[in-house]
Structures are given as C-alpha cells and as structure tokens.
Scaffold this active site. Sequence first.
Site, PDB file in Angstrom:
ATOM      1  N   ARG A  90       0.829  -1.203   0.000  1.00 30.23           N
ATOM      2  CA  ARG A  90       0.000   0.000   0.000  1.00 30.23           C
ATOM      3  C   ARG A  90       0.867   1.259   0.000  1.00 30.23           C
ATOM      4  O   ARG A  90       0.553   2.241  -0.694  1.00 30.23           O
ATOM      5  CB  ARG A  90      -0.922   0.002   1.220  1.00 30.23           C
ATOM      6  CG  ARG A  90      -1.765   1.261   1.336  1.00 30.23           C
ATOM      7  CD  ARG A  90      -2.692   1.233   2.522  1.00 30.23           C
ATOM      8  NE  ARG A  90      -3.472   2.458   2.597  1.00 30.23           N
ATOM      9  CZ  ARG A  90      -4.470   2.680   3.453  1.00 30.23           C
ATOM     10  NH1 ARG A  90      -4.813   1.736   4.313  1.00 30.23           N
ATOM     11  NH2 ARG A  90      -5.124   3.813   3.451  1.00 30.23           N
ATOM     12  N   ASN A 144     -10.626  -4.297  -1.474  1.00 30.42           N
ATOM     13  CA  ASN A 144     -10.525  -3.289  -2.523  1.00 30.42           C
ATOM     14  C   ASN A 144      -9.557  -3.710  -3.625  1.00 30.42           C
ATOM     15  O   ASN A 144      -8.634  -4.481  -3.380  1.00 30.42           O
ATOM     16  CB  ASN A 144     -10.044  -1.967  -1.915  1.00 30.42           C
ATOM     17  CG  ASN A 144     -11.151  -1.224  -1.211  1.00 30.42           C
ATOM     18  OD1 ASN A 144     -12.260  -1.138  -1.717  1.00 30.42           O
ATOM     19  ND2 ASN A 144     -10.855  -0.704  -0.029  1.00 30.42           N
ATOM     20  N   CYS A 164     -19.161  -2.075   0.600  1.00 35.27           N
ATOM     21  CA  CYS A 164     -18.351  -0.896   0.910  1.00 35.27           C
ATOM     22  C   CYS A 164     -19.037  -0.156   2.051  1.00 35.27           C
ATOM     23  O   CYS A 164     -20.263  -0.222   2.206  1.00 35.27           O
ATOM     24  CB  CYS A 164     -18.228   0.007  -0.316  1.00 35.27           C
ATOM     25  SG  CYS A 164     -17.206   1.485  -0.063  1.00 35.27           S
ATOM     26  N   HIS A 194     -16.517   3.513  -4.935  1.00 41.92           N
ATOM     27  CA  HIS A 194     -15.622   4.652  -4.759  1.00 41.92           C
ATOM     28  C   HIS A 194     -15.793   5.695  -5.859  1.00 41.92           C
ATOM     29  O   HIS A 194     -14.877   6.471  -6.140  1.00 41.92           O
ATOM     30  CB  HIS A 194     -14.160   4.196  -4.655  1.00 41.92           C
ATOM     31  CG  HIS A 194     -13.869   3.473  -3.379  1.00 41.92           C
ATOM     32  ND1 HIS A 194     -12.605   3.056  -3.013  1.00 41.92           N
ATOM     33  CD2 HIS A 194     -14.695   3.080  -2.368  1.00 41.92           C
ATOM     34  CE1 HIS A 194     -12.659   2.445  -1.844  1.00 41.92           C
ATOM     35  NE2 HIS A 194     -13.921   2.447  -1.436  1.00 41.92           N
ATOM     36  N   TYR A 244     -14.373  10.169  -2.209  1.00 42.13           N
ATOM     37  CA  TYR A 244     -13.449   9.733  -3.260  1.00 42.13           C
ATOM     38  C   TYR A 244     -13.536  10.620  -4.506  1.00 42.13           C
ATOM     39  O   TYR A 244     -12.600  10.642  -5.308  1.00 42.13           O
ATOM     40  CB  TYR A 244     -13.723   8.277  -3.646  1.00 42.13           C
ATOM     41  CG  TYR A 244     -13.236   7.302  -2.609  1.00 42.13           C
ATOM     42  CD1 TYR A 244     -11.907   6.874  -2.600  1.00 42.13           C
ATOM     43  CD2 TYR A 244     -14.087   6.817  -1.628  1.00 42.13           C
ATOM     44  CE1 TYR A 244     -11.452   5.986  -1.651  1.00 42.13           C
ATOM     45  CE2 TYR A 244     -13.632   5.928  -0.670  1.00 42.13           C
ATOM     46  CZ  TYR A 244     -12.314   5.511  -0.681  1.00 42.13           C
ATOM     47  OH  TYR A 244     -11.864   4.651   0.270  1.00 42.13           O
TER      48      TYR A 244
END
Length: 420
Positions: A90, A144, A164, A194, A244
């Site tokens: 990440r 995700n 989500c 998102h 987002y």
Amino acid sequence: MKLTVVGGGSTYTPELVDGFARLRDTLPVGELVLMDPAQDRLDLVGGLARRIFARQDHPGRITTTTDLDRAVDGADAVLLQLRVGGQAAREQDETWPLECGCVGQETTGAGGLAKALRTVPVVLDIAERVRRTNPHAWIIDFTNPVGIVTRALLQAGHKAVGLCNVAIGLQRKFAALLGVEPPEVHLDHMGLNHLTWETGVRLGGPEGEDVLPKLLTEHGDRIAADLRLPRALLDRLSVVPSYYLRYYYAHDEVVRELGTKPSRAAEVAAMERQLLTMYADPSLDEKPALLAKRGGAYYSEAAVDLAAALLGGGTPYQVVNTYNRGTLPFLPDDAVIEVPAAVGAKGASPLPVPSVDPLCAGLMANVTAYEDLALQAALHGGRTRVFRALLSHPLIGQYEYAEALTDRLIAHNREHLAWA
C-alpha cells in the site's frame, strides 16, 4: 451458522467481531472462523475476538486457522478482507504515482490498478477453493478495489456480492444531522464503487420524502467540510459526492497535499503496530477507541446486515456492489455498480435508479471502461494491457504518464505478478 473471515488477522477484525456480538439477533453466528496466513497476527486478533464474545455473553465459538480449505469447509458465508502485499505494498501504491504527478491512492488511479493486479488472482483462487469445498456459500467481498474484485468473482460464476462502507457512513452522518435514527434514512446512492453520489436522502424508505435539499441548505457547510470540497460545488451539483470524488474534482490540489505529508499507508502501519500491542493485552475485551481511526467505520453493521439478508434474514434493502443488469442503461449489463438493492437468499437485485445527470454518467462510463481494461490486465497480464488500463483512467489519460506509470507499477509489483 458458520461464517469465515479470510484476512481474519487484520486489525479491522475486532470491529467486525464486535458487530457480530452486538447484533446476534440479526445474525446468529454459531462459529466464526478467522483465517489468515500470519499466525502471529491471528493469535493476537483471535484472542481479543474471543474476549469480546465473552464480554458480551455471545454463545458462538471463535476458531482461528491458517488453513483456507479447513476455514471455508461448511461455511454459510465467506467474507474477504485481505490485502495482498500488506501495508508495504500500500505504501508503494500511494507514493510512486506521485512521481508522475498523479494521485497516489490504494483504490483508484494507478495505485488502485496495482492493487487490483495483485488481488484478483488471489481472490479467484480463494473463491475456487470455496466453490470446491462448499459451493452453496456466499462470498462477501470487502477487499478493494471492490468493484473490480466483485466483477471478477461474478464473471467467474461465484455467488458473490461486494460491500463498501461509504454508504452506511453517510447514512449515519445524515441521520445525526437530521436528528433521526439511521434506519429511517434511505439513500438514493448511485454510481460505482468509490465513485458515487447521493442524489436523494429519503425518510422512512425508498419512497419517502426527499430531504436532501434541506440537508444541503441547513448543513451544507458541515457536509462540504467533511468532504473537503467547496460548499459552492455541492450547491451547483445539488448532490453529495462521496469523498473519493475529491480525487477527480480536485486532483491537482490533492497531489500537492500528498507531496507534503506522510502517506496514509505510513499512518495506518503505525496505527496497526499500536493496535496489535493493545490486542496483546489479556485484559482488553472490547474494541479500542483507536480502531475508529483505522478506517472502515460501520463496516461491522454493513457486513452483518448483508450476511443476514443473504442467509434469509436481515434488512431487505441495502447498498451493495452487484451486476448492473440494465439498471443504468448507459453501462454494460455486466458492469458492477453500487446502488441500493433488494437482497435475499437469491442475491442482490438493484432497485430502479432515476435518470442520471450526464455529468455523473460520463464519468461512470469512463471509469467502467477502465475497470474492464483493469480486469483484463489482472486476468491475463502483459505490459500492453496495463498501459491501456492506465491510459483509459480519467486520473491519468496522457500517454507519457501512462508509460511511466506502467514501468513503475511493474517494477514495484513484480513479485506479485506471475507474468512479469
């Protein structure tokens, strides 16, 4: 009832366990299995999970295992919350795109594509093993990028629904602003994972009074501040975009901000170290307050409601990720959209969506095309497929950026890409 959590060693898990404990009447779990390849994390998280159940007098049994086949055998539902490559991957997703002047984020843009490429093959392998062991089990995907991962699962014929926490988080915020209980608030939530907008906020159910204009008039400043977008933008759109959308509506501003502070991945990694130290304390028998800062707010309530509905109970109307099937006529039927749906033992059926503003429809169509190309890259590999997916993404869109990002993506993820 047996539920299995793949990625059960996540620091998220106590949030989920707390939901199972509090909402036992909605979802009567007899056995909860936490599966994770990291035994050390399983020991810490599993110990706290058992203490949470004991504190709340939950009669269910919690077991832990590193054996996937054992974990899913006989499960009624399998919840996926894994992170291939961990926080280290990440961290890379959030940093190398910035070298090209693009947003570095783990679920969208170039970083989101990297995560999809790492994740889809692993999830499909897990799903195949679930199908061999227990073909009737539901798969609930919280991993995700949810839209792409859920589409991969559905196209492979698995019984899957994506989940989500954006919608349930907004529902809770709006309920607090309106002074009502959350179940009274129904969202006209529309878009892709998102990439969503609230086009209506209804009291009492899908056909209730739309109070979104009132919310924007009376609480627009508060909502805009939470989204870190100008109040004037919300007034001109007359909808509430998810946070987002800031990556799209304020891309360059976000890139400048990200270049001046530590990555969110670094913050989360530090937080996880603190949480795991807390979880090791044998006197801790409830989720710590610090967990609220980790992310995933209200994840447990959403997961419990969805699992209960799929298994024959629970709330009938929920926001989920599932096949479009004509709900949004400007998207392919096999696109995965995030909308309210009627959820039951046969799966999720999207509720009708009113006509969509071209401003939203155009962006959704663009990102849907990207997701299709991203899935092809995840399934079949190859530098050209990665380049095409990056070039198609509205946060990238220039061939020089796409070329440079392709090189960086492959270099940083080679150990996770069999074709590289």
